[in-house]
Design a protein around this motif. Structure first.
Motif, PDB file in Angstrom:
ATOM      1  N   ASP A  14       0.837  -1.192   0.000  1.00  0.00           N
ATOM      2  CA  ASP A  14       0.000   0.000   0.000  1.00  0.00           C
ATOM      3  C   ASP A  14       0.879   1.251   0.000  1.00  0.00           C
ATOM      4  O   ASP A  14       1.948   1.268   0.619  1.00  0.00           O
ATOM      5  CB  ASP A  14      -0.915   0.008   1.233  1.00  0.00           C
ATOM      6  N   ASP A  15       0.422   2.292  -0.672  1.00  0.00           N
ATOM      7  CA  ASP A  15       1.188   3.526  -0.788  1.00  0.00           C
ATOM      8  C   ASP A  15       1.546   4.109   0.583  1.00  0.00           C
ATOM      9  O   ASP A  15       2.652   4.613   0.775  1.00  0.00           O
ATOM     10  CB  ASP A  15       0.416   4.553  -1.615  1.00  0.00           C
ATOM     11  N   SER A  16       0.637   4.021   1.540  1.00  0.00           N
ATOM     12  CA  SER A  16       0.932   4.579   2.867  1.00  0.00           C
ATOM     13  C   SER A  16       2.113   3.859   3.523  1.00  0.00           C
ATOM     14  O   SER A  16       2.922   4.482   4.217  1.00  0.00           O
ATOM     15  CB  SER A  16      -0.300   4.512   3.771  1.00  0.00           C
ATOM     16  N   GLU A  57      -1.699  -4.504  -7.142  1.00  0.00           N
ATOM     17  CA  GLU A  57      -3.018  -4.263  -7.743  1.00  0.00           C
ATOM     18  C   GLU A  57      -3.917  -5.479  -7.574  1.00  0.00           C
ATOM     19  O   GLU A  57      -5.102  -5.344  -7.262  1.00  0.00           O
ATOM     20  CB  GLU A  57      -2.865  -3.896  -9.218  1.00  0.00           C
ATOM     21  N   THR A  60      -5.732  -5.772  -4.279  1.00  0.00           N
ATOM     22  CA  THR A  60      -6.873  -4.892  -3.992  1.00  0.00           C
ATOM     23  C   THR A  60      -8.186  -5.601  -4.296  1.00  0.00           C
ATOM     24  O   THR A  60      -9.251  -5.102  -3.954  1.00  0.00           O
ATOM     25  CB  THR A  60      -6.817  -3.587  -4.823  1.00  0.00           C
ATOM     26  N   LYS A  68      -5.269  -0.804  -0.327  1.00  0.00           N
ATOM     27  CA  LYS A  68      -6.248   0.164  -0.832  1.00  0.00           C
ATOM     28  C   LYS A  68      -5.684   0.980  -1.981  1.00  0.00           C
ATOM     29  O   LYS A  68      -6.372   1.286  -2.940  1.00  0.00           O
ATOM     30  CB  LYS A  68      -6.697   1.088   0.294  1.00  0.00           C
ATOM     31  N   SER A  69      -4.414   1.356  -1.875  1.00  0.00           N
ATOM     32  CA  SER A  69      -3.761   2.179  -2.885  1.00  0.00           C
ATOM     33  C   SER A  69      -2.458   1.491  -3.300  1.00  0.00           C
ATOM     34  O   SER A  69      -1.427   1.664  -2.655  1.00  0.00           O
ATOM     35  CB  SER A  69      -3.490   3.576  -2.312  1.00  0.00           C
ATOM     36  N   ALA A  71       1.037   0.345  -4.610  1.00  0.00           N
ATOM     37  CA  ALA A  71       2.286   1.075  -4.821  1.00  0.00           C
ATOM     38  C   ALA A  71       3.449   0.097  -4.751  1.00  0.00           C
ATOM     39  O   ALA A  71       3.273  -1.089  -4.476  1.00  0.00           O
ATOM     40  CB  ALA A  71       2.440   2.166  -3.763  1.00  0.00           C
ATOM     41  N   GLY A 190       3.364   3.918  -9.387  1.00  0.00           N
ATOM     42  CA  GLY A 190       2.238   4.006  -8.484  1.00  0.00           C
ATOM     43  C   GLY A 190       2.664   4.389  -7.070  1.00  0.00           C
ATOM     44  O   GLY A 190       1.850   4.435  -6.180  1.00  0.00           O
TER      45      GLY A 190
END
Length: 193
Positions: A14-16, A57, A60, A68-69, A71, A190
């Motif tokens: 996830d991006d976070s 991806e 998700t 969620k996002s 990356a 991403g």
């Protein structure tokens, strides 16, 4: 002088998480799932940020939905003492560990793990064998492997009768987090690009 074998690895997440790891607010955790292909550790795709992003991806969707996002987190990895499954000697060690694993299962009347799922993607047997090898080395007071590296054929053939598949990759399992020299955010994958 210590000789290093440095590689770039890419971790789908996830991006976070990418931002927290790069800012040293948290660390990646070792996976200890019984289906982990190369045993327990932190997994990276070698030289393939696109493959790491695809994994994120995919995470998700479906039952996992852990991300969620999607990356990608990049890492510079020193392979250190590596169980390199692209090398014939390492493959011989895995074969020996499988024989030992089979003997242990018979002696303890334990059912052997089996690889299963589409394309045998759930690698229960492979994980058990790799972990058996690590335990054997520990029991023999031999140096532990810092990393495990393997090539995997995965996905659909690129064309009829092809030996290449759409998801072929080299994966690295980092067992010793100190082998990760540092993290970075790759461009155009991403990760905030």
């Amino acid at each position: 002088m210590v000789s290093r074998s440095l590689v770039l690895g890419y971790h789908g997440c996830d991006d976070s998480l990418t931002r927290r790891v790069v800012c040293r607010e948290t660390e990646l955790h070792l996976s200890e799932e019984p289906w982990d292909w190369l045993g327990y550790g932190i997994y990276f795709w070698e030289d393939s940020p696109a493959r790491a992003l695809r994994w994120a991806e995919d995470a998700t969707r479906g039952s996992r939905r852990k991300i969620k996002s999607p990356a990608v987190l990049g890492a510079v990895i020193d392979l250190g003492h590596c169980l390199n499954l692209i090398d014939a000697e390492a493959l011989a060690q895995i074969k020996m560990a499988h024989e030992t694993y089979r003997r242990i299962c018979r002696a303890t009347d334990t059912k052997q793990a089996r690889n299963r799922g589409p394309g045998l993607r759930a690698r229960y047997l492979d994980c058990a064998v790799v972990e058996t090898l690590h335990q054997l080395r520990h029991d023999q007071n031999r140096p532990a492997f810092d990393t495990v590296r393997g090539f995997f054929m995965e996905g659909n053939a690129l064309y009829p009768a092809a030996g290449f598949r759409e998801l072929d990759h080299i994966q690295i399992c980092v067992r010793s987090p100190r082998q990760i020299i540092g993290y970075f955010l790759p461009r155009n994958t991403g990760s905030g690009a």
